[in-house]
Design a protein around this motif. Structure first.
Motif, short mmCIF file in Angstrom:
data_model
loop_
_atom_site.label_atom_id
_atom_site.label_comp_id
_atom_site.label_asym_id
_atom_site.label_seq_id
_atom_site.Cartn_x
_atom_site.Cartn_y
_atom_site.Cartn_z
N TYR A 24 -16.68 70.97 9.50
CA TYR A 24 -16.37 70.43 10.83
C TYR A 24 -17.59 70.41 11.75
O TYR A 24 -17.65 69.60 12.66
CB TYR A 24 -15.23 71.21 11.48
N ARG A 25 -18.54 71.26 11.50
CA ARG A 25 -19.72 71.33 12.37
C ARG A 25 -20.91 70.53 11.86
O ARG A 25 -22.00 70.61 12.41
CB ARG A 25 -20.15 72.78 12.57
N VAL A 26 -20.73 69.75 10.79
CA VAL A 26 -21.83 69.00 10.22
C VAL A 26 -22.23 67.85 11.15
O VAL A 26 -21.40 67.33 11.90
CB VAL A 26 -21.47 68.47 8.80
N HIS A 27 -23.51 67.48 11.11
CA HIS A 27 -24.02 66.37 11.92
C HIS A 27 -24.33 65.18 11.03
O HIS A 27 -24.57 65.33 9.84
CB HIS A 27 -25.28 66.80 12.68
N ARG A 54 -9.41 61.40 18.54
CA ARG A 54 -9.55 60.68 19.82
C ARG A 54 -9.23 61.56 21.02
O ARG A 54 -9.86 61.43 22.07
CB ARG A 54 -8.64 59.45 19.84
N LYS A 55 -8.28 62.44 20.89
CA LYS A 55 -7.87 63.27 22.04
C LYS A 55 -8.82 64.43 22.28
O LYS A 55 -9.21 64.69 23.41
CB LYS A 55 -6.45 63.80 21.82
N THR A 56 -9.17 65.13 21.21
CA THR A 56 -9.99 66.34 21.37
C THR A 56 -11.48 66.10 21.21
O THR A 56 -12.29 66.89 21.69
CB THR A 56 -9.57 67.42 20.36
N GLY A 57 -11.86 65.03 20.50
CA GLY A 57 -13.27 64.75 20.25
C GLY A 57 -13.85 65.58 19.11
O GLY A 57 -15.02 65.46 18.79
N ARG A 58 -13.02 66.43 18.51
CA ARG A 58 -13.50 67.27 17.40
C ARG A 58 -13.51 66.46 16.11
O ARG A 58 -12.70 65.56 15.91
CB ARG A 58 -12.59 68.49 17.25
N ARG A 59 -14.43 66.81 15.23
CA ARG A 59 -14.52 66.12 13.95
C ARG A 59 -13.32 66.45 13.08
O ARG A 59 -12.79 67.56 13.13
CB ARG A 59 -15.81 66.49 13.24
#
Length: 151
Positions: free
Chosen positions: A73-76, A99-104
């Motif tokens: 989840y933290r990969v770029h 879309r709501k949270t912006g998290r991957r």
């Protein structure tokens, strides 16, 4: 252009201070001029970021889009691009976000050369990347899926 001028100006000032420290009898204005000349020489020798040889261009041959699942989840995007670039030219990396949270969401798409994509699918499917086992497949075409659902 403006950024390199600012860097050269700062380097000239630092060079002048260094020269003035070691040669206190040397006139300050001459130390600044000597520092500027040295800074311009360094800027001329150092590779610039906008050289035609260093600018990346998109691959223009046949491409394939890969689905990459089970990503950390933290990969770029840059991390994924460099991983896939080992197998061929990469045009784009798109990591999907909620879309709501912006998290991957843990998956994304990589567009790259067709031959490189074939190699990457073989080598990177079930590959452990940042403590996650990747799933790499050819991405399904959304147009084909929507045409099938209309029938």
């Amino acid at each position: 252009m403006q950024k390199s001028f600012l860097i050269a100006l700062i380097a000239a000032a630092v060079g002048a201070l260094v020269i003035f420290q070691f040669l206190p009898t040397f006139p300050a204005y001459l130390a600044f001029i000597l520092g500027a000349v040295l800074a311009l020489g360094i800027c001329a020798i150092a590779p610039s970021g906008n050289n035609a040889a260093t600018v990346e261009t998109d691959y223009t041959g046949p491409t394939m889009t890969l689905y990459v699942g089970n990503l950390p989840y933290r990969v770029h995007e840059g991390d994924v691009k460099s991983l896939f670039a080992e197998y061929g030219p990469v045009n784009s990396v798109r990591l999907v976000r909620d879309r709501k949270t912006g998290r991957r969401k843990g998956f994304g798409f990589v567009e790259m050369s067709e031959s490189g994509a074939q190699k990457a699918m073989v080598k990177l499917n079930d590959y452990t990347f940042q403590e996650r086992t990747l799933k790499v497949r050819e991405a399904k075409n959304q147009d084909n899926e929507s045409e099938k659902s209309d029938d």
